[in-house]
Design a protein around this motif. Structure first.
Motif, PDB file in Angstrom:
ATOM      1  N   SER A 295      -0.722   4.236 -11.760  1.00 38.85           N
ATOM      2  CA  SER A 295      -0.355   2.823 -11.729  1.00 38.85           C
ATOM      3  C   SER A 295      -1.561   1.998 -12.148  1.00 38.85           C
ATOM      4  O   SER A 295      -2.629   2.534 -12.455  1.00 38.85           O
ATOM      5  CB  SER A 295       0.093   2.419 -10.318  1.00 38.85           C
TER       6      SER A 295
ATOM      7  N   CYS B 220      -3.167   0.161 -10.148  1.00 34.29           N
ATOM      8  CA  CYS B 220      -4.085   0.131  -9.005  1.00 34.29           C
ATOM      9  C   CYS B 220      -4.958   1.387  -9.077  1.00 34.29           C
ATOM     10  O   CYS B 220      -4.431   2.501  -8.993  1.00 34.29           O
ATOM     11  CB  CYS B 220      -3.312   0.114  -7.684  1.00 34.29           C
TER      12      CYS B 220
ATOM     13  N   TRP C  51      -4.309   5.039  -7.505  1.00 28.47           N
ATOM     14  CA  TRP C  51      -2.942   5.166  -6.998  1.00 28.47           C
ATOM     15  C   TRP C  51      -1.981   5.558  -8.106  1.00 28.47           C
ATOM     16  O   TRP C  51      -2.032   5.005  -9.220  1.00 28.47           O
ATOM     17  CB  TRP C  51      -2.465   3.852  -6.387  1.00 28.47           C
TER      18      TRP C  51
ATOM     19  N   ASP D 157       2.476   5.893  -5.016  1.00 27.00           N
ATOM     20  CA  ASP D 157       1.620   5.267  -4.005  1.00 27.00           C
ATOM     21  C   ASP D 157       1.820   3.752  -4.005  1.00 27.00           C
ATOM     22  O   ASP D 157       1.888   3.127  -2.941  1.00 27.00           O
ATOM     23  CB  ASP D 157       0.155   5.590  -4.280  1.00 27.00           C
ATOM     24  N   LEU D 158       1.903   3.173  -5.185  1.00 28.01           N
ATOM     25  CA  LEU D 158       2.139   1.729  -5.292  1.00 28.01           C
ATOM     26  C   LEU D 158       3.472   1.353  -4.672  1.00 28.01           C
ATOM     27  O   LEU D 158       3.576   0.365  -3.939  1.00 28.01           O
ATOM     28  CB  LEU D 158       2.095   1.303  -6.756  1.00 28.01           C
TER      29      LEU D 158
ATOM     30  N   HIS E 251       3.198   1.272  -1.054  1.00 28.78           N
ATOM     31  CA  HIS E 251       2.527   0.037  -0.652  1.00 28.78           C
ATOM     32  C   HIS E 251       3.506  -1.135  -0.650  1.00 28.78           C
ATOM     33  O   HIS E 251       3.423  -2.018   0.214  1.00 28.78           O
ATOM     34  CB  HIS E 251       1.369  -0.250  -1.606  1.00 28.78           C
TER      35      HIS E 251
ATOM     36  N   ASP F 114      -5.916   2.192   2.823  1.00 26.06           N
ATOM     37  CA  ASP F 114      -5.885   2.660   1.441  1.00 26.06           C
ATOM     38  C   ASP F 114      -5.755   4.179   1.381  1.00 26.06           C
ATOM     39  O   ASP F 114      -5.077   4.724   0.510  1.00 26.06           O
ATOM     40  CB  ASP F 114      -7.163   2.230   0.704  1.00 26.06           C
TER      41      ASP F 114
ATOM     42  N   VAL G 225      -2.009   5.349   2.431  1.00 26.42           N
ATOM     43  CA  VAL G 225      -0.871   5.113   1.532  1.00 26.42           C
ATOM     44  C   VAL G 225      -0.528   6.339   0.687  1.00 26.42           C
ATOM     45  O   VAL G 225       0.654   6.741   0.630  1.00 26.42           O
ATOM     46  CB  VAL G 225      -1.123   3.868   0.653  1.00 26.42           C
ATOM     47  N   PRO G 226      -1.481   6.994   0.003  1.00 25.23           N
ATOM     48  CA  PRO G 226      -1.097   8.173  -0.782  1.00 25.23           C
ATOM     49  C   PRO G 226      -0.511   9.300   0.065  1.00 25.23           C
ATOM     50  O   PRO G 226       0.412  10.002  -0.380  1.00 25.23           O
ATOM     51  CB  PRO G 226      -2.422   8.597  -1.437  1.00 25.23           C
TER      52      PRO G 226
END
Length: 217
Positions: free
Chosen positions: A27, A29, A32, A36-37, A40, A81, A84-85
């Motif tokens: 992505s 980000c 990520w 993952d995005l 989020h 952070d 999230v993954p």
């Protein structure tokens, strides 16, 4: 309020249209994947729902621009952070992640549509009106829409009016306009460090170039 609805709906529709195989693409980000995005964004939707049902009885302390704070670039050491993954991977199939975002995200969109824009809510230790909170989130939605499609050339772009609104918000935060030669998309990408400026763009930015990127938190 309308701009939030447009940006949020466009983002949810863009996620729904992403092929499952592309959830493993990077992505916009750093660090990520698309999955993952999207994970989020589930958290973002939860934040919207929580904030809209957290009334505040005091005067606003910030407006839409003041909601955002300039912070240091992420180091990767923030626990959220890192979470999230792992959380995104736990969904397994992209279809489950899509379903959860559609479920919670649609609820957040409905709640925003029903909310009184003059009502005051509390979030992140600040108080602001619902209208200002949702206006601030147009920038979040638009930036993450650009993150989503960063490596997906066939995906739909954010609506033009929300790109323009997000640029205007970023210029307010920066305290300076971006050059007219910058498209709204380029102003957002360069302004937030998602893309490095070219030599020509750096020259056009002038003194503003030294203050970039604007990392929002």
């Amino acid at each position: 309020m309308d701009l939030f609805s447009r940006s949020w709906t466009a983002l949810l529709e863009a996620v729904a249209a992403v092929p499952d195989a592309d959830f493993e693409q990077p992505s916009g980000c750093a660090g990520w994947l698309v999955r993952d995005l999207v994970c989020h964004l589930v958290i973002d939707a939860q934040d919207v729902l929580i904030t809209l049902v957290t009334p505040a009885g005091t005067e606003p302390t910030v407006d839409a621009a003041g909601y955002w704070k300039l912070v240091e670039p992420p180091t990767g050491e923030d626990p959220l952070d890192a979470l999230v993954p792992r959380l995104a991977a736990a969904y397994g199939e992209p279809e489950l992640l899509k379903f959860h975002l559609d479920d919670v995200g649609s609820a957040a969109g409905r709640a925003a549509g029903l909310a009184d824009p003059a009502a005051r809510v509390g979030t992140r230790g600040e108080v602001l009106t619902v209208g200002d909170y949702l206006s601030a989130y147009v920038l979040e939605c638009t930036l993450h829409h650009l993150d989503l499609i960063a490596h997906l050339p066939a995906a739909a772009e954010p609506p033009a009016e929300t790109l323009a609104a997000a640029r205007a918000a970023l210029e307010t935060i920066a305290g300076s306009p971006f050059p007219f030669s910058f498209s709204d998309r380029d102003a957002l990408l360069v302004g937030t460090g998602r893309r490095s400026p070219t030599d020509e763009e750096r020259t056009a930015l002038g003194e503003l170039a030294a203050r970039l990127p604007l990392v929002l938190g």
